[in-house]
Design a protein around this motif. Structure first.
Motif, PDB file in Angstrom:
ATOM      1  N   LYS A  95      79.550 -34.817  23.767  1.00 21.34           N
ATOM      2  CA  LYS A  95      79.431 -34.283  25.125  1.00 21.34           C
ATOM      3  C   LYS A  95      80.505 -33.225  25.379  1.00 21.34           C
ATOM      4  CE  LYS A  95      78.914 -35.672  29.947  1.00 21.34           C
ATOM      5  NZ  LYS A  95      78.834 -36.808  30.894  1.00 21.34           N
ATOM      6  N   ALA A  96      81.723 -33.485  24.913  1.00 23.34           N
ATOM      7  CA  ALA A  96      82.814 -32.518  25.079  1.00 23.34           C
ATOM      8  C   ALA A  96      82.495 -31.233  24.317  1.00 23.34           C
ATOM      9  CB  ALA A  96      84.128 -33.115  24.581  1.00 23.34           C
ATOM     10  N   TRP A  97      81.955 -31.383  23.106  1.00 20.65           N
ATOM     11  CA  TRP A  97      81.594 -30.218  22.291  1.00 20.65           C
ATOM     12  C   TRP A  97      80.498 -29.420  22.982  1.00 20.65           C
ATOM     13  CZ3 TRP A  97      77.236 -28.392  19.763  1.00 20.65           C
ATOM     14  CH2 TRP A  97      77.458 -27.388  18.801  1.00 20.65           C
ATOM     15  N   THR A  98      79.508 -30.112  23.576  1.00 20.69           N
ATOM     16  CA  THR A  98      78.415 -29.441  24.290  1.00 20.69           C
ATOM     17  C   THR A  98      78.958 -28.683  25.502  1.00 20.69           C
ATOM     18  OG1 THR A  98      76.841 -31.152  23.617  1.00 20.69           O
ATOM     19  CG2 THR A  98      76.218 -29.774  25.490  1.00 20.69           C
ATOM     20  N   HIS A  99      79.874 -29.306  26.248  1.00 27.13           N
ATOM     21  CA  HIS A  99      80.516 -28.632  27.387  1.00 27.13           C
ATOM     22  C   HIS A  99      81.143 -27.315  26.929  1.00 27.13           C
ATOM     23  CE1 HIS A  99      79.772 -31.445  30.424  1.00 27.13           C
ATOM     24  NE2 HIS A  99      80.829 -32.225  30.310  1.00 27.13           N
ATOM     25  N   LEU A 100      81.854 -27.388  25.826  1.00 28.18           N
ATOM     26  CA  LEU A 100      82.576 -26.222  25.318  1.00 28.18           C
ATOM     27  C   LEU A 100      81.617 -25.133  24.870  1.00 28.18           C
ATOM     28  CD1 LEU A 100      85.386 -25.125  24.752  1.00 28.18           C
ATOM     29  CD2 LEU A 100      85.303 -26.229  22.513  1.00 28.18           C
ATOM     30  N   GLN A 101      80.561 -25.524  24.147  1.00 34.97           N
ATOM     31  CA  GLN A 101      79.589 -24.540  23.666  1.00 34.97           C
ATOM     32  C   GLN A 101      78.842 -23.877  24.824  1.00 34.97           C
ATOM     33  OE1 GLN A 101      79.486 -23.544  20.455  1.00 34.97           O
ATOM     34  NE2 GLN A 101      81.242 -24.948  20.356  1.00 34.97           N
ATOM     35  N   THR A 102      78.494 -24.658  25.843  1.00 29.24           N
ATOM     36  CA  THR A 102      77.820 -24.116  27.031  1.00 29.24           C
ATOM     37  C   THR A 102      78.713 -23.102  27.729  1.00 29.24           C
ATOM     38  OG1 THR A 102      76.598 -26.179  27.368  1.00 29.24           O
ATOM     39  CG2 THR A 102      76.774 -24.698  29.265  1.00 29.24           C
ATOM     40  N   LEU A 103      79.967 -23.438  27.844  1.00 34.62           N
ATOM     41  CA  LEU A 103      80.922 -22.545  28.484  1.00 34.62           C
ATOM     42  C   LEU A 103      81.068 -21.252  27.702  1.00 34.62           C
ATOM     43  CD1 LEU A 103      82.975 -22.031  30.689  1.00 34.62           C
ATOM     44  CD2 LEU A 103      84.655 -23.328  29.376  1.00 34.62           C
ATOM     45  N   GLN A 104      81.168 -21.348  26.396  1.00 32.83           N
ATOM     46  CA  GLN A 104      81.318 -20.146  25.559  1.00 32.83           C
ATOM     47  C   GLN A 104      80.048 -19.296  25.598  1.00 32.83           C
ATOM     48  OE1 GLN A 104      84.516 -20.675  22.153  1.00 32.83           O
ATOM     49  NE2 GLN A 104      82.653 -21.772  21.625  1.00 32.83           N
TER      50      GLN A 104
END
Length: 243
Positions: free
Chosen positions: A174-183
């Motif tokens: 979930k943290a990785w998905t948050h980061l990828q969405t933000l980028q």
């Protein structure tokens, strides 16, 4: 008791007051409860200064840390207050008093029931205004807000996406998905992976990520300050007809 009072007076600061930290040391030296030292000081007209939890005085602060906030949160009441004794216990768990008082200030947490009796409870305002700020993309999807800013802050502080996710209480995916969405939405490279042994490996924020964090924090602060100012003007304005 006369010995304790005399010792207190020897240790008064330049303002002729007894520092909070000194009072705790006196309690330990004379094997007394801190509450008793506060009572003795009060009975002898000795005022306490420089609260180690930052509620009054002129001690230094640093940037508040989310790790410390996470340690404080289980002890907060419904009005976002913490007992003095609980905050000090957390400081002993490797966080340190400067770190704790800085986080209390940064995240607007009040302290109640001072162990030295300086205040029983901080009442705060009867009414408060709350604001929440987030940034969306053209499709209305969340781009930037408190959660994603918190994730970036934790990556910056820990140097690890895995550690950041654990501190946030979410799984790594979930943290990785948050980061990828933000980028993806910002079309910016916000983190870089460091490969190496032990402390040299991990995740590092790019200068642009640090800039975005600062910009969001500034925006949020500006909005809160305006909301508080306008709230006071509208809800606590003086009655013009009052003589």
């Amino acid at each position: 008791m006369c010995e304790i009072v005399a010792y207190m007076k020897e240790l008064l600061n330049s303002n002729e007051k007894l520092d909070c930290g000194t009072a705790f040391k006196i309690a330990k030296k004379f094997n007394k409860e801190v509450e008793e030292i506060g009572k003795i000081a009060n009975e002898n007209g000795i005022r306490i200064d420089n609260c180690e939890l930052g509620q009054f005085g002129h001690l230094d602060f640093e940037k508040g840390k989310i790790q410390t906030l996470k340690a404080l949160e289980p002890f907060l009441d419904e009005r976002k207050r913490i007992f003095c004794k609980d905050a000090r216990e957390i400081a002993k768990q490797g966080f340190g008093l400067k770190n704790v008082r800085s986080s209390l200030k940064a995240y607007k947490i009040d302290v109640k029931y001072c162990k030295l009796g300086c205040f029983k409870e901080k009442r705060g305002k009867k009414f408060v205004v709350k604001t929440k700020t987030w940034i969306e993309n053209a499709e209305g999807d969340l781009l930037f807000g408190k959660g994603k800013t918190e994730l970036l802050e934790l990556i910056a502080q820990t140097g690890s996406l895995l550690h950041a996710s654990k501190l946030m209480g979410i799984n790594y995916k979930k943290a990785w998905t948050h980061l990828q969405t933000l980028q993806l939405n910002s079309q910016e490279t916000l983190v870089s992976s460091r490969q190496g042994r032990s402390s040299k490996s991990g995740t590092k924020l790019t200068p642009r990520a640090l800039e975005l964090m600062q910009n969001y924090t500034t925006l949020q602060k500006d909005i809160e300050e305006y909301a508080n100012k306008r709230f006071k003007e509208l809800f606590f304005k003086e009655n013009d007809n009052k003589k």
